[in-house]
Design a protein around this motif. Structure first.
Motif, short mmCIF file in Angstrom:
data_model
loop_
_atom_site.label_atom_id
_atom_site.label_comp_id
_atom_site.label_asym_id
_atom_site.label_seq_id
_atom_site.Cartn_x
_atom_site.Cartn_y
_atom_site.Cartn_z
N GLY A 99 35.47 33.60 32.23
CA GLY A 99 35.76 32.19 32.49
C GLY A 99 37.22 31.92 32.76
O GLY A 99 37.57 31.06 33.57
N ALA A 100 38.12 32.68 32.09
CA ALA A 100 39.56 32.47 32.27
C ALA A 100 40.08 33.10 33.55
O ALA A 100 41.05 32.62 34.13
N SER A 101 39.44 34.18 34.00
CA SER A 101 40.00 34.95 35.12
C SER A 101 39.24 34.79 36.44
O SER A 101 39.85 34.85 37.50
N ALA A 102 37.92 34.61 36.36
CA ALA A 102 37.11 34.58 37.59
C ALA A 102 37.51 33.49 38.58
O ALA A 102 37.57 33.76 39.78
N TYR A 125 43.23 38.07 33.21
CA TYR A 125 43.33 39.24 34.09
C TYR A 125 43.72 38.75 35.49
O TYR A 125 43.32 37.67 35.91
N GLU A 126 44.49 39.58 36.20
CA GLU A 126 45.04 39.14 37.48
C GLU A 126 44.31 39.69 38.71
O GLU A 126 44.55 39.21 39.82
N ASP A 127 43.47 40.70 38.55
CA ASP A 127 42.74 41.21 39.70
C ASP A 127 41.40 41.75 39.24
O ASP A 127 41.13 41.89 38.05
N LEU A 128 40.55 42.05 40.22
CA LEU A 128 39.18 42.46 39.92
C LEU A 128 39.14 43.80 39.20
O LEU A 128 38.31 44.00 38.29
N ILE A 129 40.03 44.73 39.56
CA ILE A 129 40.05 46.04 38.89
C ILE A 129 40.40 45.88 37.42
O ILE A 129 39.76 46.47 36.53
N SER A 130 41.42 45.08 37.13
CA SER A 130 41.82 44.85 35.75
C SER A 130 40.70 44.17 34.96
O SER A 130 40.44 44.52 33.80
N LEU A 131 40.03 43.20 35.59
CA LEU A 131 38.93 42.51 34.92
C LEU A 131 37.77 43.45 34.64
O LEU A 131 37.16 43.41 33.56
N THR A 132 37.46 44.33 35.59
CA THR A 132 36.38 45.30 35.39
C THR A 132 36.72 46.26 34.27
O THR A 132 35.89 46.53 33.39
#
Length: 240
Positions: A26-29, A67-74
């Motif tokens: 919710g915070a990053s998407a 998180y700032e990008d999709l890789i970090s979020l994953t």
């Protein structure tokens, strides 16, 4: 019969770990979908010394959801699922929530204390994501483990060195802060060695917390597994 076997084979995720994952999404998407870093879209969540000086102490906790990008979020989602889920199963949902908050705050304070010194000799990545807390839980597990050694990528190494090997691997994860991860290890090992005994509370307190809000509400969320605070209750829960 097929439906029964599928239900038996599917394990419900631990409640607090699942909630942490939902908050991170919710915070990053929204920022990722717009192509804008989450930290800039949600300045109220990031860890900034100037904001803390202004009294925004909530940043000591909210930074773990950014998180700032999709890789970090994953990578963060995998880390939350593995480390937070395992830790919650060992200590119970209520104590997991308390220690997760405590580890986040202590790691952030230590990070803010060391950052001015370290930044004089090297660039320091901003602290964000769940990884410092994950390293804290890993530090607790390794310091309290009865095993002397374990297999690490096929090589037998002392258990106490596992967090430090993982720290080297985490260095290659995008936007991972080496300093904040190091602070997480130090906080977790200090707790595991008994230096943070004030953070411990008996299982009887955990059992009482299970019956009050918000933990009583977590119990009722369908599809999630609430882990009891008492060891005897956890064993009975698992055996059933």
């Amino acid at each position: 019969v097929r439906g029964g076997s599928m239900a038996a084979g599917w394990e419900r995720p631990p409640a607090a770990a699942a909630l942490t994952l939902v908050l991170s999404l919710g915070a990053s998407a929204p920022g990722l979908l717009r192509g804008t870093p989450a930290a800039s879209l949600r300045p109220a969540a990031s860890l900034r010394p100037a904001a803390l000086s202004a009294g925004e102490v909530h940043r000591l906790v909210t930074y773990v959801f950014v998180y700032e990008d999709l890789i970090s979020l994953t990578c963060g989602a995998i880390i939350i699922w593995y480390f937070a889920g395992s830790f919650e199963k060992n200590v119970g949902t209520a104590k997991h929530c308390f220690l997760t908050t405590a580890f986040a705050v202590l790691s952030a304070l230590l990070y803010l204390l060391l950052k001015p010194v370290v930044s004089r000799v090297s660039a320091v990545e901003d602290a964000r994501g769940f990884m410092p807390v994950a390293f804290a839980t890993l530090g607790v597990s390794t310091t309290r483990s009865r095993m002397k050694s374990t297999l690490f990528f096929g090589v037998r190494v002392p258990v106490v060195l596992v967090p430090w090997f993982m720290l080297c691997i985490a260095w290659f994860i995008p936007h991972s802060s080496l300093l904040s991860n190091l602070c997480g290890i130090l906080v977790g090992e200090a707790y595991g060695l008994g230096y943070c005994f004030c953070l411990d509370f008996p299982e009887s307190v955990g059992s009482k917390l299970d019956r009050v809000f918000p933990f009583s509400l977590l119990k009722r969320i369908p599809g999630l597994k609430y882990i009891p605070g008492s060891l005897a209750e956890r064993r009975a829960f698992e055996s059933s």
